[in-house]
Scaffold this active site. Structure first.
Site, short mmCIF file in Angstrom:
data_model
loop_
_atom_site.label_atom_id
_atom_site.label_comp_id
_atom_site.label_asym_id
_atom_site.label_seq_id
_atom_site.Cartn_x
_atom_site.Cartn_y
_atom_site.Cartn_z
N SER A 120 0.82 -1.21 0.00
CA SER A 120 0.00 0.00 0.00
C SER A 120 0.85 1.25 0.00
O SER A 120 0.32 2.35 -0.16
CB SER A 120 -0.84 0.06 1.27
OG SER A 120 -1.40 -1.15 1.59
N HIS A 141 -1.22 -2.60 -7.05
CA HIS A 141 -1.92 -2.23 -5.81
C HIS A 141 -3.44 -2.24 -6.01
O HIS A 141 -3.99 -1.36 -6.68
CB HIS A 141 -1.43 -0.84 -5.36
CG HIS A 141 -2.07 -0.36 -4.10
ND1 HIS A 141 -2.36 0.97 -3.88
CD2 HIS A 141 -2.49 -1.02 -3.00
CE1 HIS A 141 -2.92 1.10 -2.69
NE2 HIS A 141 -3.02 -0.09 -2.14
N GLU A 153 -3.62 0.33 -8.99
CA GLU A 153 -2.47 1.22 -9.25
C GLU A 153 -1.29 0.38 -9.70
O GLU A 153 -0.97 -0.63 -9.07
CB GLU A 153 -2.05 1.93 -7.95
CG GLU A 153 -2.74 3.22 -7.66
CD GLU A 153 -2.17 3.92 -6.40
OE1 GLU A 153 -2.26 3.34 -5.30
OE2 GLU A 153 -1.64 5.04 -6.54
N ASN A 191 -3.33 6.15 -1.53
CA ASN A 191 -3.12 6.21 -0.07
C ASN A 191 -2.44 7.50 0.37
O ASN A 191 -2.58 7.91 1.52
CB ASN A 191 -2.35 4.99 0.41
CG ASN A 191 -3.23 3.76 0.41
OD1 ASN A 191 -4.46 3.87 0.56
ND2 ASN A 191 -2.65 2.60 0.22
N1 3HC Z 1 -17.06 -8.88 -2.02
C1 3HC Z 1 -17.85 -8.89 -3.10
N2 3HC Z 1 -18.84 -7.99 -3.31
C2 3HC Z 1 -19.02 -7.07 -2.36
C3 3HC Z 1 -18.23 -6.97 -1.19
C4 3HC Z 1 -17.20 -7.94 -1.05
N3 3HC Z 1 -16.36 -7.94 0.00
N4 3HC Z 1 -18.66 -5.93 -0.46
C5 3HC Z 1 -19.69 -5.38 -1.12
N5 3HC Z 1 -19.90 -6.06 -2.27
C6 3HC Z 1 -20.87 -5.76 -3.31
C7 3HC Z 1 -22.28 -6.09 -2.88
O1 3HC Z 1 -22.61 -7.45 -3.17
C8 3HC Z 1 -23.09 -5.14 -3.73
O2 3HC Z 1 -23.21 -5.65 -5.05
P1 3HC Z 1 -24.50 -5.33 -5.99
O3 3HC Z 1 -24.57 -3.82 -6.11
O4 3HC Z 1 -24.19 -6.01 -7.28
O5 3HC Z 1 -25.67 -5.88 -5.23
C9 3HC Z 1 -22.21 -3.89 -3.80
O6 3HC Z 1 -20.88 -4.35 -3.54
C10 3HC Z 1 -22.60 -2.86 -2.78
O7 3HC Z 1 -22.53 -3.47 -1.50
P2 3HC Z 1 -23.54 -3.19 -0.29
O8 3HC Z 1 -24.88 -2.80 -0.84
O9 3HC Z 1 -23.47 -4.32 0.68
O10 3HC Z 1 -22.89 -2.01 0.50
P3 3HC Z 1 -22.58 -0.55 0.08
O11 3HC Z 1 -23.43 -0.04 -1.03
O12 3HC Z 1 -22.58 0.13 1.38
O13 3HC Z 1 -21.09 -0.65 -0.49
C11 3HC Z 1 -18.75 -0.62 -0.29
C12 3HC Z 1 -20.05 -1.23 0.23
C13 3HC Z 1 -18.54 -1.01 -1.74
C14 3HC Z 1 -17.64 -1.24 0.57
C15 3HC Z 1 -18.82 0.95 -0.15
O14 3HC Z 1 -19.16 1.29 1.16
C16 3HC Z 1 -17.53 1.63 -0.51
O15 3HC Z 1 -17.22 1.83 -1.68
N6 3HC Z 1 -16.75 2.01 0.52
C17 3HC Z 1 -15.45 2.69 0.30
C18 3HC Z 1 -14.41 1.65 -0.02
C19 3HC Z 1 -13.08 2.27 -0.28
O16 3HC Z 1 -12.87 3.49 -0.25
N7 3HC Z 1 -12.10 1.40 -0.56
C20 3HC Z 1 -10.72 1.84 -0.79
C21 3HC Z 1 -9.98 1.71 0.48
S1 3HC Z 1 -8.29 2.13 0.23
C22 3HC Z 1 -7.57 0.72 -0.23
O17 3HC Z 1 -8.17 -0.32 -0.32
C23 3HC Z 1 -6.10 0.77 -0.42
C24 3HC Z 1 -5.39 -0.04 0.59
O18 3HC Z 1 -4.01 -0.09 0.23
C25 3HC Z 1 -5.49 0.47 2.00
#
Ligand code: 3HC
Length: 292
Positions: A120, A141, A153, A191
Site C-alpha cells: 500500500s 496495488h 495502481e 493512499n
Molecule cells: N465482495 C464482493 N462484493 C461485495 C463486497 C465484497 N467484499 N462488499 C460489497 N460487495 C458488493 C455487494 O454485493 C453489492 O453488489 P450489488 O450492487 O451487485 O448488489 C455492492 O458491492 C454494494 O454493497 P452493499 O450494498 O453491501 O454495500 P454498500 O453499497 O454500502 O457498499 C462498499 C459497500 C462497496 C464497501 C462501499 O461502502 C464503498 O465503496 N466504501 C469505500 C471503499 C473504499 O474506499 N475502498 C478503498 C480503500 S483504500 C484501499 O483499499 C487501499 C489499501 O491499500 C489500504
C-alpha cells in the site's frame, strides 16, 4: 510481453483473498499461499460467501461458482507459488516481513515469472532489490473490497522493464479493472490522499471537533463519500492506516503526516477495526455501533 495464465498469491488476508477471487473469476489458475491454515480456510469461506451473493442474485450460476472455486488451490507451502507466471505478494504492510517473503521466494521462481507486490505504501525499488529480478518486479496495488473496486495502481521500480509493465497492465484489463500509473513515492496516489484524510478525521475526534457518528455522517452526507473516514479506517485496518502514515512521515519528512496519537493508541490496544472486532466502532455485538 510475458504470457500469463497462472497466478500465485502470497498472503490470504482480506486483500489476498479478494485478489485470488478476481483472478479466478477471470479464468486464471490461482494458488493462494499462507503460513496459517486457518487463514486459508477463512479466505476460502470469504470467497465462497462473496460469490454466494452473486449466485443468490442470479448473476452467477452455481456451476460457474464451483468452477471458479476449483480454480483456487490453497497451500501452506511457498514452493507451489514459484511455478506461477505472475506472483503477487500480499503480506502484511511491514517492510521486513515482505522482504523476508521475497527473499525466501526468489530461489523458487521460474525464470519467466513476473513478481509483484500489493504493498500500500512501501518503496517498490527497495523491495525489488532483495530479489534476483528487479527488471521483472513492480507494484500492483488493489483496493479493498477487491471484487468491487474498479481501480488498480501500477507502480514501476527504477529497474522495471517495459515488457513486465505491459504484461501486468494487460492482465489488469482482463480483470475488468482500470489501471492508473503512479511513481514510486511513499504511498503512491490513492493512499497518499486517502490515509492522511483518515488520520485527520482521527485528529478531529482526538481534539473533540466532533464524535465518531458526526465526523462520519459529515463526510458521508457532506462530501458524498460512501463511508465516513473513521468507518473506512476500521474497514481498511487501523494498523494498516498507521503503517501507511509512518511510511509517509518517514519517507517525506513532513510533520503534516504525523500519525495522530489516538490512532497509535488504538493500534497499541489491539483495536484494529473490523478485523479485530473493535475500532472506532464495535463490531462484536451489533454491526457497527460507534464507540463513545
Ligand atoms: N465482495 C464482493 N462484493 C461485495 C463486497 C465484497 N467484499 N462488499 C460489497 N460487495 C458488493 C455487494 O454485493 C453489492 O453488489 P450489488 O450492487 O451487485 O448488489 C455492492 O458491492 C454494494 O454493497 P452493499 O450494498 O453491501 O454495500 P454498500 O453499497 O454500502 O457498499 C462498499 C459497500 C462497496 C464497501 C462501499 O461502502 C464503498 O465503496 N466504501 C469505500 C471503499 C473504499 O474506499 N475502498 C478503498 C480503500 S483504500 C484501499 O483499499 C487501499 C489499501 O491499500 C489500504
Amino acid at each position: 510481453m510475458h504470457m500469463i495464465t497462472s497466478v500465485g498469491v502470497i498472503g490470504a488476508g482480506q486483500m489476498g483473498a479478494g485478489i485470488a477471487q478476481v483472478f479466478a473469476q477471470a479464468g486464471y489458475d490461482v494458488r493462494l499461499s499462507d503460513l496459517s491454515q486457518s487463514q486459508l480456510d477463512a479466505a476460502r469461506s470469504r470467497i465462497s460467501g462473496s460469490t454466494g451473493r452473486a449466485v443468490t442474485r442470479g448473476t452467477m450460476s452455481v456451476e460457474e461458482r464451483d468452477r471458479m472455486l476449483d480454480r483456487v488451490q490453497i497451500t501452506t507451502a511457498l514452493d507451489p507459488i514459484g511455478a506461477a507466471d505472475l506472483v503477487i505478494e500480499c503480506a502484511t504492510e511491514n517492510e521486513e516481513v515482505k522482504k523476508r517473503i521475497l527473499r525466501d521466494l526468489t530461489p523458487l521462481l521460474a525464470d519467466r515469472t513476473v513478481l509483484t507486490t500489493n504493498t500500500s505504501s512501501l518503496s517498490i525499488t527497495r523491495l525489488a532489490a532483495v530479489t534476483d529480478r528487479p527488471q521483472r518486479f513492480m507494484g500492483l496495488h488493489f483496493m479493498n473490497p477487491v471484487p468491487v473496486m474498479k481501480l488498480v495502481e501500477l507502480i514501476r521500480g527504477i529497474a522495471t522493464d517495459q515488457a513486465t509493465f505491459a504484461s501486468v497492465a494487460a492482465v489488469v484489463a482482463t480483470l475488468g479493472k482500470t489501471a492508473t500509473t503512479s511513481e514510486d513515492y511513499p504511498a503512491f496516489i490513492v493512499n497518499r490522499l486517502l490515509v492522511p484524510m483518515i488520520n485527520e478525521a482521527v485528529y478531529a475526534l482526538y481534539e473533540g471537533v466532533g464524535n465518531v457518528a458526526s465526523i462520519d455522517a459529515a463526510m458521508r452526507l457532506g462530501s458524498n463519500h460512501p463511508m465516513g473516514p473513521l468507518e473506512l479506517g476500521d474497514f481498511i485496518g487501523l494498523d494498516t492506516c498507521l503503517a501507511i502514515m509512518n511510511v509517509l512521515h518517514d519517507g517525506l519528512g513532513d510533520s503534516k503526516y504525523r500519525p495522530c496519537p489516538l490512532l497509535v493508541k488504538f493500534v497499541e490496544a489491539g483495536w484494529l477495526g473490523r478485523k479485530s472486532g473493535r475500532g472506532f466502532y464495535d463490531y462484536r455485538a451489533a454491526d457497527g455501533v460507534p464507540v463513545p
